[in-house]
Design an enzyme around this catalytic site. Structure first.
Site, PDB file in Angstrom:
ATOM      1  N   ASP A 197       0.847  -1.178   0.000  1.00 14.03           N
ATOM      2  CA  ASP A 197       0.000   0.000   0.000  1.00 14.03           C
ATOM      3  C   ASP A 197       0.894   1.244   0.000  1.00 14.03           C
ATOM      4  OD1 ASP A 197      -2.744   1.105   0.402  1.00 14.03           O
ATOM      5  OD2 ASP A 197      -1.807   1.936   2.201  1.00 14.03           O
TER       6      ASP A 197
ATOM      7  N   GLU B 261       1.501   0.307  -4.909  1.00 13.12           N
ATOM      8  CA  GLU B 261       1.013   1.580  -5.424  1.00 13.12           C
ATOM      9  C   GLU B 261       2.204   2.532  -5.515  1.00 13.12           C
ATOM     10  OE1 GLU B 261      -3.423   2.405  -3.871  1.00 13.12           O
ATOM     11  OE2 GLU B 261      -1.947   2.325  -2.277  1.00 13.12           O
TER      12      GLU B 261
END
Ligand code: CA
Length: 709
Positions: free
Chosen positions: A346, A375
């Protein structure tokens, strides 16, 4: 007020210092970086050894409890200061099932914390638990075999929230909302159609990516009867499974055992498991375990404020040795103890590249087929320089690590931050270059006009193995809701065509395809008031759950996704592993600004089969006809159907129906197509033979000449 701090341990720094500078200094790193592998509680039946890193503490006490909550202290004991700022304690006897905490005193303030290295915890993760991990292995876990998986681009990733799979009654799954729900086979919806694990298996996905499944903070595990839901991006205990997904969150061993059973069952059914990991921030800041044990070490500061690149109130400092070690140790632990096959980071852009590379190296030592992606962005500015961040633009510098392509995500159906914005499939203009950019997996390619595609500044992936291709994930509107919003003027029939065209682009593009669970059944997150949720992180099951009874109505879409996945698996040309292969084999057709993109894959690198592939996407609401290269072409995909069966054969030209894709293959039966490596080997062998012949020839000549003399 300047953020100052007294670091008193061993008198290292006795005066007030700027804490950020002190913790980032080379001197601190050298003096206090602990390299050992025994942080946490190391259990044996005879004794348990505890070690915690707390270099700024004056005193550390270990507390033992009978349970994970309640007033049940057994005893407390002083820990002993040991090397590199660690504190140790040895407890004799079998301590399995005993709960513990540390009371850490820094600058006269004492705070009780859970061991960040705790391998088990009690209810709501407020106390660690000593655990005999071997006893939690389900039968046969030592013989667990990962499903076969070679190249990263062979993956087909299915992004799933543990609870969503089974929280609607139509799932037919007994263990509602639990890890064990993913172990159930033979489950069906009201029409008898497969749900859950059987559904995923039939669809053909290779990896299930679970939204946070470590212990997170916001679901109250003591009150599971109430209507609670969270995605789980609120980390509390990183090395422990989430309690609300277990059948008994009070007994620390149960969630460990059930997580292992889930991995084992998925492996037995040919599916690998990826964890969503959120090391970029903690849910609490002042009250986090990190902050209680070593105040201000684990977070980046911006002046006297916490830097907030996570958008959640703090960001961790992965560049500091003990935060970096924590992340490396944590993924290694999940990969070895739980047999986890991959990690999705993340807000990976919050981390520094060096840490990500160390994680890749550490996981390679266990198994190089463990997949890593994340990400490649942050949710706010960071104090870490952009050049050091693991952001999308730097992906090419991190071999073996992939990033999500927001290029394909937005190029296909419009910007996620503007629900009315349109992309290629739903009527956006001038999107051809974005789609071409995505087809080559964001790798360097001379056929892409980077000046006319401005979203990313040039290419960013060093190879297709570094690109995650997707149209939707848990964030933002689902693909179906996005199309309903951006294209409310269009018929449902046309929107289904757009959805199918979107999937055809994702599954034929170079890179790693990824889909949000249920996308293949037109998943919608409709709220009570009839609007669609763009951010369902804490909304009830009624919004988030997968509605299995929709499967029958959307079978056409399901079959299309399934067919595309099967086609992709059958043709390694869609799964190229190097930029050179893409450069050498993909040729775009000149179709102008026509809302059409077409290309050929001239050879099939990566494959022993001799074949050429023709792919075209028509986003227009009219038929178009494209010329085909010479030869007989077998059509496998059109607007209606996708799969591994030939639908019909054509020569000369192909007509592509409105808002649809075609895939045609020219099969050259009987011709052995050499892979590049085979050709190189044969070439080298031939060259060696020729050289040898020349040398022998020369030698013979020499002899002759000698004789002649
Ligand atoms: Ca929890």
């Amino acid at each position: 007020m300047e953020h100052t701090y007294t670091v008193s341990y061993e008198g290292y720094i006795s005066k007030q210092v700027n804490i950020t500078k002190a913790f980032s200094s080379e001197a601190f790193e050298q003096k206090y970086t602990y390299q050992g592998d025994d942080l946490g509680a190391v259990y044996s039946a005879e004794k348990t050894n505890f070690r915690v890193w707390a270099p700024t503490a004056e005193k550390v006490v270990i507390n033992f409890y009978e349970a994970g909550d309640g007033d049940c202290l057994i005893e407390s004991a002083d820990m002993t200061a040991a090397e590199k700022g660690t504190w140790t304690y040895e407890k004799t006897g079998d301590s399995h099932g005993i709960y513990y905490t540390y009371s850490v005193t820094v600058n006269g303030n004492t705070k009780e914390a859970v061991d960040p290295y705790a391998k088990a915890v009690g209810v709501n993760g407020n106390r660690g638990m000593v655990i005999d991990l071997d006893a939690t292995d389900p039968e046969g876990f030592d013989k667990d075999i990962k499903p076969k998986f070679e190249n990263m681009t062979d993956a087909v990733i299915y992004e799933l929230h543990v609870r969503d799979l089974s929280s609607d009654a139509s799932s037919g799954i007994e263990n509602v909302g639990k890890f064990l729900g993913l172990t159930e086979t033979g489950t069906t919806n009201s029409e008898g159609l497969a749900t859950g694990l059987d559904h995923m298996k039939d669809l053909g996905v290779t990896h299930v990516h679970l939204l946070p499944s470590y212990d997170y903070a916001t679901v109250d595990e003591t009150n599971l009867e109430s209507d609670q839901f969270n995605w789980g991006y609120d980390p509390k205990n990183y090395n422990v499974p989430e309690g609300s997904y277990s059948t008994d969150p009070y007994n620390g061993a149960v969630r460990v055992e059930e997580y292992k059973k889930m991995v084992q069952a998925l492996h037995e059914n040919g599916i690998r498991v990826i964890m969503d990991v959120v090391y970029n921030h903690t849910y609490n800041t002042e009250d986090s375990n990190f902050q209680k044990i070593v105040p201000d070490y684990y977070y980046r500061m911006n002046g006297e404020m916490y830097s907030n690149a996570s958008g959640c109130g703090n960001e961790t400092a992965s560049e500091r040795s003990m935060m970096r070690k924590f992340m490396v140790d944590s993924v290694v632990y999940w990969a070895t103890e739980y047999h986890v096959d991959g990690f999705r980071f993340d807000l990976m852009g919050v981390h520094d590249m060096e840490t990500m590379k160390e994680i890749r190296t550490a996981l390679n030592e266990i198994d190089s087929s463990i997949i890593i992606y994340g990400e490649g962005w942050t949710s706010g500015d960071s104090t870490l320089p952009e050049t050091e961040r693991a952001v999308k633009a730097n992906t090419y510098q991190m071999e073996g690590i992939a990033a999500f392509s927001d290029d394909i995500r937005d190029g296909i159906k419009g910007n996620v931050f503007d629900s009315l914005n349109k992309g290629f499939v739903n009527g956006g203009e001038n999107m051809e270059e974005a789609i071409k950019y995505s087809i080559v997996g964001a790798t360097e390619n001379s056929q892409i006009d980077y000046d006319s595609y401005e979203k990313s500044n040039g290419w960013w992936a060093g190879s297709p193995e570094q690109t995650i291709n997707y149209a939707s994930c848990h964030d933002n509107l689902t693909l179906w809701d996005k199309l309903a919003t951006s294209n409310s003027e269009d018929s449902e029939e046309d929107r289904i065509k757009m959805n199918k065209l979107s999937s055809a682009i994702v599954f034929t593009s170079q890179g790693i395809p990824f889909l949000q669970a249920g996308e293949e059944m037109l998943r919608s997150k409709v709220q009570e008031d009839g609007t669609f949720s763009e951010n369902s992180y804490n909304l009830p099951d009624s919004v988030n759950s997968i509605k299995w009874d929709n499967k029958g109505n959307t079978m056409e879409v399901y079959d299309y996704y399934k067919g595309l996945i099967a086609l992709r698996k059958a043709h390694p040309a869609f799964c190229m592993t190097t930029t050179e292969d893409v450069q050498n084999n993909i040729t775009f057709q000149n179709v102008g600004d026509s809302n059409v993109v077409a290309y050929t894959i001239n050879n099939s690198p990566n494959s022993e089969k001799a074949e050429s592939i023709f792919v075209a996407y028509n986003a227009n609401k009219e038929d178009i006809t494209l010329e085909l290269p010479e030869g007989k072409w077998n059509l496998y995909v059109n607007g209606e159907t996708a799969g591994t069966e030939v639908l019909y054969s054509v020569s000369g030209a192909v007509t592509i129906s409105p808002i649809s894709a075609v895939v045609l293959i020219k099969e050259e039966s009987g011709v052995f197509h050499m892979s590049t490596s085979t050709a190189v080997v044969i070439g080298v062998v031939a060259a060696v033979i020729v050289c040898a012949a020349i040398v022998i020839g020369l030698a013979k000549n020499k002899k002759k000449m000698k004789r002649n003399l």
